[in-house]
Scaffold this motif. Structure first.
Motif, PDB file in Angstrom:
ATOM      1  N   LEU A  28      35.851  39.146  41.635  1.00  0.00           N
ATOM      2  CA  LEU A  28      37.108  38.505  41.350  1.00  0.00           C
ATOM      3  C   LEU A  28      36.927  37.028  41.999  1.00  0.00           C
ATOM      4  O   LEU A  28      37.874  36.280  41.520  1.00  0.00           O
ATOM      5  CB  LEU A  28      38.364  39.188  41.579  1.00  0.00           C
ATOM      6  CG  LEU A  28      38.480  40.654  41.076  1.00  0.00           C
ATOM      7  CD1 LEU A  28      39.937  41.285  41.727  1.00  0.00           C
ATOM      8  CD2 LEU A  28      38.395  40.637  39.449  1.00  0.00           C
ATOM      9  N   LYS A  68      40.374  33.485  44.992  1.00  0.00           N
ATOM     10  CA  LYS A  68      41.793  33.508  44.788  1.00  0.00           C
ATOM     11  C   LYS A  68      42.302  34.771  44.286  1.00  0.00           C
ATOM     12  O   LYS A  68      43.343  35.445  44.845  1.00  0.00           O
ATOM     13  CB  LYS A  68      41.933  32.490  43.609  1.00  0.00           C
ATOM     14  CG  LYS A  68      43.390  32.329  42.987  1.00  0.00           C
ATOM     15  CD  LYS A  68      43.532  31.355  41.976  1.00  0.00           C
ATOM     16  CE  LYS A  68      44.910  31.387  41.389  1.00  0.00           C
ATOM     17  NZ  LYS A  68      44.895  30.318  40.409  1.00  0.00           N
ATOM     18  N   TYR A  69      41.720  35.640  43.297  1.00  0.00           N
ATOM     19  CA  TYR A  69      42.235  36.964  42.809  1.00  0.00           C
ATOM     20  C   TYR A  69      41.619  37.831  43.697  1.00  0.00           C
ATOM     21  O   TYR A  69      42.485  38.987  43.860  1.00  0.00           O
ATOM     22  CB  TYR A  69      41.476  36.847  41.329  1.00  0.00           C
ATOM     23  CG  TYR A  69      42.112  36.079  40.198  1.00  0.00           C
ATOM     24  CD1 TYR A  69      43.380  36.193  39.740  1.00  0.00           C
ATOM     25  CD2 TYR A  69      41.314  35.105  39.649  1.00  0.00           C
ATOM     26  CE1 TYR A  69      43.843  35.434  38.606  1.00  0.00           C
ATOM     27  CE2 TYR A  69      41.643  34.217  38.837  1.00  0.00           C
ATOM     28  CZ  TYR A  69      43.009  34.267  38.500  1.00  0.00           C
ATOM     29  OH  TYR A  69      43.465  33.466  37.552  1.00  0.00           O
ATOM     30  N   THR A 102      44.464  40.778  45.053  1.00  0.00           N
ATOM     31  CA  THR A 102      44.303  42.100  44.781  1.00  0.00           C
ATOM     32  C   THR A 102      44.230  43.011  45.916  1.00  0.00           C
ATOM     33  O   THR A 102      44.935  43.994  45.889  1.00  0.00           O
ATOM     34  CB  THR A 102      42.611  42.303  44.061  1.00  0.00           C
ATOM     35  OG1 THR A 102      42.669  41.580  42.833  1.00  0.00           O
ATOM     36  CG2 THR A 102      42.402  43.770  43.893  1.00  0.00           C
TER      37      THR A 102
END
Length: 362
Positions: free
Chosen positions: A200, A203-204, A208
């Motif tokens: 991911l 950032k993601y 998460t």
């Protein structure tokens, strides 16, 4: 260049359409595969539930009593084994005998119900006899259908969890998986974090991991509190039913305690058989048993649960029932139990997302 792009888009559309058509034509096969995958995942769901139950004990032994992790786990599993053996030797025979007795009494219950209906119909002398006959025929004809429907419905709900052979295999596998989850939880979490960042990005990945942390906290607090809460409700129910004179007090107390883990549906499922079975023996005891269990539920909701569980994670009744229904449909009773804290986390981040988008529009 445009022609080439247009040609690629046409090919892509045709391929997707073909796949969708094949999926529709063979939907039963794909649903069977999906059901098989869910069945394979069920032991992992149970294992994570068990891990949340055992983790506080292992943590206490490891950090307060200075046990090594492996010995803390072995000690926890040994205590669990002693409890299971004690249950099988001392409690299980009473419960099994109660279940056998209930099954043996079913024909008598049916006969008493039929006699009651006949007596009720005969007492209504002022109604046209033909009308009474038609009503009686419809009622008598519907009893087998309702019985079959009810049995089928219960079977559909609990088949994922209570198929005996499947149940034993899933739980044995779940205990093994749980052991290794707790034994290597830091390595497992570290590997998962690396994998999340690789897939991911930064950032993601951060988002998460943040969601996972909130979910972990909510599930841990919810389970530790809800299990203690349900244990207290089960003990209060069994003790009260015994002194009231209810049939099968121990069996019903355990049923109510277990079903109390399931919000909204659980208490109703637990109280219904207590009232129905006692109704055939002593209607007065049946009524008092139901009133007592309703009182226990009120005390649980007003006093025990807020103190121990801390509320239902701020979920509305609609969201709780939705979560329980979806979780139960996929993973049976473990899914019903696990779905509530998961829905709580979904609600938290959905509310944040909606507020963020709303502020952007303004």
């Amino acid at each position: 260049m445009k022609d080439k792009k247009f040609f690629i888009n046409i090919i892509f559309t045709v391929v997707i359409s073909y796949v969708l058509i094949k999926f529709i034509d063979n939907y039963k096969y794909f649903f069977d595969v999906f059901s098989l995958l869910l069945s394979l995942l069920t032991p992992f769901v149970i294992a994570f539930i068990l891990a949340y139950i055992f983790n506080p004990i292992v943590h206490f032994l490891e950090y307060n009593l200075k046990f090594k992790r492996i010995f803390a786990l072995l000690f926890t599993y040994s205590i669990l084994l002693v409890l299971i053996v004690s249950f099988v030797l001392f409690t299980a025979p009473v419960i099994v005998n109660s279940l056998i007795d209930i099954v043996n009494q079913v024909p008598i219950y049916a006969e008493k119900t039929q006699s009651f209906l006949i007596e009720t119909v005969q007492s209504l002398q002022n109604i046209d006899p033909q009308t009474l006959k038609d009503i009686g025929d419809k009622v008598m004809g519907s009893i087998p259908k309702l019985s079959t429907l009810f049995a089928g419905y219960l079977g559909q709900i609990f088949s994922t969890t209570f198929s005996v052979g499947k149940f034993i295999v899933q739980f044995v596998l779940a205990f093994i998986i749980c052991f290794y989850i707790l034994l290597e939880k830091e390595s497992f979490l570290h590997f998962c974090k690396k994998l999340i960042y690789i897939i991911l990005g930064k950032k993601y990945g951060d988002f998460t991991i943040e969601v996972g942390g909130v979910l972990n906290t909510n599930i841990g607090k919810y389970f530790s509190g809800k299990i203690l809460d349900s244990f207290i409700v089960g003990v209060l129910s069994a003790t009260g039913l015994y002194f009231i004179g209810s049939q099968y007090a121990l069996l019903f107390g355990m049923l109510i305690g277990f079903m109390n883990l399931i919000p909204y549906f659980g208490p109703v499922i637990g109280m219904a058989p207590v009232f129905i079975v006692n109704l055939f023996y002593n209607p007065t005891i049946a009524v008092f048993s139901l009133l007592y269990l309703m009182l226990v539920q009120q005390i649980e909701m007003a006093v025990i649960e807020p103190k121990i569980v801390g509320g239902q994670l701020g979920l509305s009744p609609f969201l709780t029932i939705l979560a329980v229904t979806i979780g139960g449909g996929f993973f049976g009773i473990p899914g019903m139990i696990l779905s509530v804290p998961i829905m709580g986390v979904i609600k938290i981040y959905s509310a944040k997302f909606i507020e963020y988008k709303y502020n952007d529009i303004k």
